[in-house]
Design an enzyme around this catalytic site. Sequence first.
Site, PDB file in Angstrom:
ATOM      1  N   ARG A 145       0.830  -1.211   0.000  1.00  0.00           N
ATOM      2  CA  ARG A 145       0.000   0.000   0.000  1.00  0.00           C
ATOM      3  C   ARG A 145       0.868   1.266   0.000  1.00  0.00           C
ATOM      4  NH1 ARG A 145      -1.910   1.659   4.369  1.00  0.00           N
ATOM      5  NH2 ARG A 145      -2.440  -0.366   5.270  1.00  0.00           N
ATOM      6  N   ASP A 199      -8.772  17.582 -16.554  1.00  0.00           N
ATOM      7  CA  ASP A 199      -9.036  16.198 -16.954  1.00  0.00           C
ATOM      8  C   ASP A 199      -8.782  16.138 -18.462  1.00  0.00           C
ATOM      9  OD1 ASP A 199     -10.152  13.783 -17.852  1.00  0.00           O
ATOM     10  OD2 ASP A 199     -11.626  13.750 -16.230  1.00  0.00           O
TER      11      ASP A 199
HETATM   12  C1  LIG Z   1     -14.150   7.633 -17.702  1.00  0.00           C
HETATM   13  C2  LIG Z   1     -13.790   9.013 -17.306  1.00  0.00           C
HETATM   14  C3  LIG Z   1     -13.502   9.331 -15.977  1.00  0.00           C
HETATM   15  C4  LIG Z   1     -13.611   8.305 -14.863  1.00  0.00           C
HETATM   16  O1  LIG Z   1     -12.616   7.345 -14.976  1.00  0.00           O
HETATM   17  P1  LIG Z   1     -12.789   5.814 -14.428  1.00  0.00           P
HETATM   18  O2  LIG Z   1     -11.470   5.225 -14.781  1.00  0.00           O
HETATM   19  O3  LIG Z   1     -13.953   5.224 -15.144  1.00  0.00           O
HETATM   20  O4  LIG Z   1     -13.030   5.903 -12.966  1.00  0.00           O
HETATM   21  C5  LIG Z   1     -13.119  10.618 -15.671  1.00  0.00           C
HETATM   22  N1  LIG Z   1     -13.048  11.578 -16.641  1.00  0.00           N
HETATM   23  C6  LIG Z   1     -13.326  11.306 -17.928  1.00  0.00           C
HETATM   24  C7  LIG Z   1     -13.218  12.396 -18.949  1.00  0.00           C
HETATM   25  C8  LIG Z   1     -13.712  10.027 -18.306  1.00  0.00           C
HETATM   26  O5  LIG Z   1     -14.010   9.782 -19.596  1.00  0.00           O
END
Ligand SMILES: *Cc1c(COP(=O)(O)O)cnc(C)c1O
Length: 399
Positions: free
Chosen positions: A62, A180
Amino acid sequence: MTHTIDTRCVHAGREDFGALGVHAPPIDLSTTYPVTDLAIGTASFDALVAGEPRAENPIYARLHNPTVARVETAIAQLEGAEACIAYGSGMAALTALLMVSRSRGGHMLAVRPIYGTSDHLLTSGLTGIDCEFVPADEIAARCRPDTALVLIETPANPTLDLVDIAAVVKAAGDVPVVVDSSFATPILQNPLAFGARYVLHSATKFLGGHGDVIAGVIACAEADAKPLRTMRAATGALLHPLAAYLLHRGLSTLALRVERAQHNAIELAQRLSGHGAVRRVFFPGLGSVRNDHLVKMQMRGPGALMALDLHGGHAAAAAVMRAVQLITPAVSLGSVDTLIQHPAGLTHRVLDESARQECGITDGLLRLSVGIESLEDLWIDLAQALDTALASTALAGAA
Ligand SMILES: *Cc1c(COP(=O)(O)O)cnc(C)c1O
């Protein structure tokens, strides 16, 4: 580090192979590591809990895992970051960042649209942070002394809106900005180069690339990575070493996959714009997405995602999902195979009706993640599915 990104995709995170005498990354599945020298063990434990990237003894999985650390090194190099921290999913990565940010204040700002579950996490108050959704040009005015974070997603899920990273960073002032960048990948966009403090990826998507690993990563400066590692060691939102291995393997073809999928997407976006069932194609560079000009300013290409708004609304969208044969009707994106899904009914279902409208997520909207198959095979399948939808909705209209 001076190598091009194509070379880095293949070689990054493999620097220790020569010394190890291996050609593929070893998978270390140990949960615990022998501590024969207690002084070294104690010093290592202290270092890892304080968020150091490694220590003489990993102590416990961890706290540190060498297989996971290798893929983190690789992704940091692709993003031009000092550090990267990997998690068991993109949502775990975002949650960790929100929890770390709480120490700066209980308020944050975000620009819609974003991935449906990210929107849900921010709206739910589950992490104790109060999020306000604002237009990008109101960020400067809406930052407060207790604003801990500004979150943007560009290109945005699912409408492909672009957000000006440098302008948001400027507007946010001292407040850290997280981008993101899952839709862009490090091949097409490096948000840290525009002043973002953190870049987040759902590595489940393009980085893994084969639809077989759920993972999330945050790339940032080493000073910002330390509290994230401390949080991960305490909360346990780990990436499993087998998943890390698959992710690292996926990275080696990332540049190739993105280029090929993007090549297909550019042509499909053109052809789809001319199809009678399609009201509008949202794709960067076609002039149809918000802040379209940014595709040339902060990206190296439009990517492989697009959204189609169909004349026939919900019924037509459902008909297309029923009619596709080669393309998989499924959520997720960034896989080698082409996927199509209905945001209002699936990924963005968790938003309430008014939020969906505000984001332009209509009932006739489909999101298409273009894969690396042959362009003509994809076009034949899409054209027949859209023709079927056109015929069935016309029949319903006539009845
Ligand atoms: C899929 C996605 C997420 C979440 O990711 P997971 O790996 O499914 O938890 C976050 N941001 C965007 C833009 C995504 O397409």
